[in-house]
Every structure is written in C-alpha cells, then in structure tokens.
Design a protein around this motif. Structure first.
Motif, PDB file in Angstrom:
ATOM      1  N   ASP A   1       7.041  -7.837 -21.007  1.00 20.72           N
ATOM      2  CA  ASP A   1       7.801  -8.539 -22.154  1.00 20.72           C
ATOM      3  C   ASP A   1       7.058  -7.745 -23.507  1.00 20.72           C
ATOM      4  OD1 ASP A   1       4.889  -9.061 -22.256  1.00 20.72           O
ATOM      5  OD2 ASP A   1       5.414 -11.240 -22.768  1.00 20.72           O
ATOM      6  N   THR A   2       6.756  -6.424 -23.430  1.00 18.34           N
ATOM      7  CA  THR A   2       6.384  -5.626 -24.577  1.00 18.34           C
ATOM      8  C   THR A   2       6.996  -4.470 -24.853  1.00 18.34           C
ATOM      9  OG1 THR A   2       4.174  -6.688 -24.304  1.00 18.34           O
ATOM     10  CG2 THR A   2       4.183  -5.034 -25.915  1.00 18.34           C
ATOM     11  N   ALA A   3       7.627  -4.028 -25.833  1.00 25.42           N
ATOM     12  CA  ALA A   3       8.052  -2.649 -26.320  1.00 25.42           C
ATOM     13  C   ALA A   3       7.106  -2.090 -27.152  1.00 25.42           C
ATOM     14  CB  ALA A   3       9.421  -2.737 -26.877  1.00 25.42           C
TER      15      ALA A   3
ATOM     16  N   TYR B   1       8.969   2.379 -26.027  1.00 22.98           N
ATOM     17  CA  TYR B   1       8.855   2.665 -24.482  1.00 22.98           C
ATOM     18  C   TYR B   1       8.507   1.053 -23.947  1.00 22.98           C
ATOM     19  CZ  TYR B   1       8.147   7.571 -25.202  1.00 22.98           C
ATOM     20  OH  TYR B   1       8.427   8.691 -25.502  1.00 22.98           O
ATOM     21  N   SER B   2       8.918   0.865 -22.678  1.00 18.97           N
ATOM     22  CA  SER B   2       8.694  -0.173 -21.926  1.00 18.97           C
ATOM     23  C   SER B   2       8.596  -0.228 -20.703  1.00 18.97           C
ATOM     24  CB  SER B   2       9.544  -1.385 -22.383  1.00 18.97           C
ATOM     25  OG  SER B   2      10.821  -1.055 -21.965  1.00 18.97           O
ATOM     26  N   VAL B   3       7.815  -1.298 -19.812  1.00 14.84           N
ATOM     27  CA  VAL B   3       7.875  -0.855 -18.261  1.00 14.84           C
ATOM     28  C   VAL B   3       9.528  -1.359 -17.786  1.00 14.84           C
ATOM     29  CG1 VAL B   3       7.167  -3.284 -17.873  1.00 14.84           C
ATOM     30  CG2 VAL B   3       6.582  -1.425 -16.180  1.00 14.84           C
TER      31      VAL B   3
END
Length: 101
Positions: free
Chosen positions: A40-42, A83-85
């Motif tokens: 849930d993180t960018a 960037y994010s997963v």
C-alpha cells in the motif's frame, strides 16, 4: 517467504547479503525481497532506495531496483517518479518457470 535454497544469502536479520549469480536462486531472492515491500505504499526513487537498503547489506539498491523492475515485481512510473510493489507479481515458482527453465 524465505526459501531454504537462499538461506545462505540472508543474514540473521533477514537481509540479503548478496545477490545470487544463478538465475533460479536470484529469482527466489528477488521474490523474497518483493514480498517484504508493503503493497500500500508508493515511494520516490530516493525513498525506494532507502527502503531497499534496509533489506540488503551489499549497498547496491540500484541493481536491486532494476532487477525487481525487469522481472515485473515492482511497478515504476514512466518518468521514474514513483515505485511500488506489483500486487499482480508472479510468485517465485512461477518466476522460475518463466525465466529460469
């Protein structure tokens, strides 16, 4: 999840100590790292590098970032600002079947 085949590349704190040279183990290690990135993180590139530095000990977040991106384990904005997963990333077994065999 830590696979027994990459245990020799991970320290007691769960940090990757080196990137395996053999593709199968490298893919396992990259998948292991991707699984440790919050979904849930960018991150900005700088923030992502700093986060990656908490997951490894060999001081090369740029290589990790490129490898994670090349195998579609993370997403990146076209201009490189975020960037994010990848929530739809392949699990390690599927990555190996697709890229290593």
């Amino acid at each position: 999840m830590l696979n027994k085949e990459i245990m020799g590349f991970v320290d007691e704190s769960g940090r990757l100590t080196s990137l395996p040279a053999k593709r199968k183990k490298r893919l396992m290690a990259l998948s292991y790292l991707a699984d440790r990135i919050p979904e849930d993180t960018a991150y900005t590139e700088k923030e992502f590098n700093e986060f990656l530095n908490t997951l490894h000990t060999f001081g090369d977040p740029a290589t990790l970032r490129r490898e994670l991106y090349d195998y579609f384990l993370i997403n990146r904005e076209n201009d490189g600002t975020a960037y994010s997963v990848n929530p739809n990333r392949l699990p390690a077994e599927a990555l190996i079947a697709k890229y290593a065999e």
